[in-house]
Design an enzyme around this catalytic site. Structure first.
Site, short mmCIF file in Angstrom:
data_model
loop_
_atom_site.label_atom_id
_atom_site.label_comp_id
_atom_site.label_asym_id
_atom_site.label_seq_id
_atom_site.Cartn_x
_atom_site.Cartn_y
_atom_site.Cartn_z
N THR A 219 1.70 -4.41 4.32
CA THR A 219 1.59 -4.76 5.73
C THR A 219 0.97 -6.14 5.97
O THR A 219 1.15 -6.72 7.04
CB THR A 219 0.74 -3.71 6.49
OG1 THR A 219 -0.56 -3.68 5.92
CG2 THR A 219 1.39 -2.34 6.43
N ASP A 220 0.24 -6.67 4.97
CA ASP A 220 -0.49 -7.93 5.19
C ASP A 220 0.44 -9.08 5.63
O ASP A 220 0.09 -9.86 6.51
CB ASP A 220 -1.22 -8.38 3.91
CG ASP A 220 -2.43 -7.51 3.61
OD1 ASP A 220 -2.76 -6.63 4.43
OD2 ASP A 220 -3.05 -7.71 2.54
N LYS B 90 0.29 -8.00 12.89
CA LYS B 90 -0.72 -7.04 12.41
C LYS B 90 -2.01 -7.28 13.17
O LYS B 90 -2.48 -8.42 13.25
CB LYS B 90 -0.92 -7.23 10.90
CG LYS B 90 -1.83 -6.19 10.28
CD LYS B 90 -1.88 -6.26 8.75
CE LYS B 90 -2.80 -5.17 8.22
NZ LYS B 90 -2.82 -5.05 6.77
N TYR C 153 -8.16 0.80 -3.88
CA TYR C 153 -6.90 1.24 -4.48
C TYR C 153 -6.14 0.01 -4.97
O TYR C 153 -6.54 -1.12 -4.69
CB TYR C 153 -6.04 2.01 -3.47
CG TYR C 153 -5.56 1.15 -2.33
CD1 TYR C 153 -6.37 0.89 -1.23
CD2 TYR C 153 -4.30 0.55 -2.37
CE1 TYR C 153 -5.94 0.06 -0.20
CE2 TYR C 153 -3.86 -0.28 -1.34
CZ TYR C 153 -4.69 -0.52 -0.27
OH TYR C 153 -4.27 -1.34 0.74
N THR D 224 0.83 -1.21 0.00
CA THR D 224 0.00 0.00 0.00
C THR D 224 0.86 1.26 0.00
O THR D 224 0.47 2.28 -0.53
CB THR D 224 -0.92 -0.03 1.24
OG1 THR D 224 -1.77 -1.16 1.11
CG2 THR D 224 -1.78 1.22 1.34
N GLU E 202 -2.21 -29.69 27.35
CA GLU E 202 -3.38 -30.57 27.20
C GLU E 202 -3.15 -31.65 26.14
O GLU E 202 -4.00 -32.49 25.92
CB GLU E 202 -4.61 -29.74 26.82
CG GLU E 202 -5.17 -28.91 27.95
CD GLU E 202 -6.46 -28.21 27.55
OE1 GLU E 202 -7.51 -28.87 27.52
OE2 GLU E 202 -6.41 -26.99 27.26
N1 ASP Z 1 -2.72 -5.52 0.86
C1 ASP Z 1 -1.71 -4.56 1.15
C2 ASP Z 1 -0.37 -5.27 1.17
O1 ASP Z 1 -0.09 -5.97 2.09
C3 ASP Z 1 -1.99 -3.89 2.46
C4 ASP Z 1 -0.93 -2.94 2.97
O2 ASP Z 1 0.15 -2.80 2.46
O3 ASP Z 1 -1.22 -2.26 3.98
O4 ASP Z 1 0.37 -5.12 0.25
#
Ligand code: ASP
Length: 356
Positions: A119-120, A192, A53, A40, A313
């Protein structure tokens, strides 16, 4: 000495000291390479307020040119490794990235590396690099939750802070770091936690490594896990990682998913267990069958915080399972994939989960 002469001498001395100081600080500017993979932070939308986007649209040079003052922090060079949303991050790209970082940091000309990333799956790539980079120089991952075209985009300041951390000698020896939203987190412990909020990354069990505000860094924690120069994993000649699957547990889960994974050729299985890495009785039996066929089974948890302990367990000692400790399912998958590059006993793999 005449008064006017003294004034000139003073002026010249001052001028010399300013010139010397600026030459000195130029010489001390760190050399940082920014490796772009997409996400992103490199995303673009048609308007500043729409939620839809496309990730990975903007090149690294355009990103660096758009951040005011970033070139005052370090001598910067950008390289494009890939341009994908991190949902499409692959082991092929991770291997390419780790090899390029090792190449760059082996020489005396590069002081630190920044990796721009979605971020994913940032936590997976950060942890993979934490285990495979062979240098104590700073390696910093950065992303953003809002695309570059958004009103109040968070990428530019995140990138500015990431470069400041990569250029900082105090960041050395702390393992791979992630810098976002003013916070510096360690690759082992961050995860995350929000699908959309800019404050998405948290390290629930270990807390922050430090903070970075407008390029001013304050470090107050040193991750104690084995990483980088202390890591035994060498990917310099690796082109493919063994198949490891993650199977999500829930009430009344189907054990045949475990059997299917074994039939499909998995060498390792990570259970995203309920609670303390648990699964129903039929699935424990299926996992035990998998172990008998030589597949390594790791019990992790779908719960976002807490540890998975041995023999709580589930009788790990009898069944030959590994307990993931603090590692969540995706990070367990990374560690197990690297562990399976060479033959190891279940005890040795358990020790890896206890120390990396
Ligand atoms: N889908 C995006 C990615 O991981 C989300 C992000 O970058 O925040 O590339």
């Amino acid at each position: 000495m005449k008064r006017s002469h003294r004034k000139w001498t003073l002026f010249l001395a001052l001028l010399l000291s300013v010139v010397w100081q600026s030459a000195f600080s130029q010489g001390k500017k760190a050399n940082v390479v920014v490796l772009a993979t997409g996400g992103t932070i490199a995303g673009a939308a048609a308007t500043g307020t729409q939620s839809g986007y496309t990730s990975g649209k903007v090149t690294i040079d355009a990103m660096l040119d758009s951040v005011q003052g970033i070139r005052d922090l370090a001598n910067l060079k950008g390289e494009q490794i890939s341009n994908v949303g991190s949902q499409d991050m692959s082991f092929d790209i991770m291997l390419k990235l780790a090899k390029r970082i090792n190449e760059l940091l082996a020489g005396p000309d590069v002081d630190g590396v920044v990796v721009t990333h979605g971020t994913d799956t940032m936590e997976e790539t950060a942890f993979f690099l934490n285990l495979t980079v062979k240098s104590d120089k700073p390696v910093v991952l950065v992303g953003s939750m809002r695309p570059s075209t958004a009103v109040s985009a968070d990428g530019p300041l995140n990138l500015y802070d990431a470069v400041a951390v990569a250029a900082d000698p105090n960041a050395k020896g702390r393992g791979v770091l992630v810098v976002m939203n003013d916070q510096i987190q360690g690759a082992h412990s961050l995860t995350k936690t929000s699908t959309t909020a800019v404050q998405t990354f948290q390290s629930p069990l270990r807390g922050l490594v430090g903070v970075s505000a407008y390029g001013k860094n304050d470090f107050y924690n040193n991750p104690s896990w084995k990483h980088t120069t202390a890591s035994e994993f060498d990917i310099s000649n690796v082109t493919k990682l063994p198949r490891v699957d993650i199977i999500y547990a829930d009430a009344d889960m189907s054990p045949d998913l475990i059997d299917a994974s074994v039939s499909a050729g998995a060498k390792g299985i990570v259970i995203a267990g309920v609670g303390n890495g648990n699964m129903n009785k039929a699935s424990v039996d299926a996992a035990a069958r998998a172990v008998k066929k030589g597949v390594v089974v790791v019990r992790s948890s779908r719960v976002p915080t807490g540890t998975v302990g041995r023999n709580v367990e589930v009788k790990d000692d009898d069944l030959g399972f590994i307990a993931s400790g603090e590692l969540n399912p995706p990070k367990s998958r990374i560690l197990l994939s690297l562990a399976l590059l060479k033959p190891h006993t279940p005890q040795q793999i358990q020790e890896m989960f206890d120390t990396y």
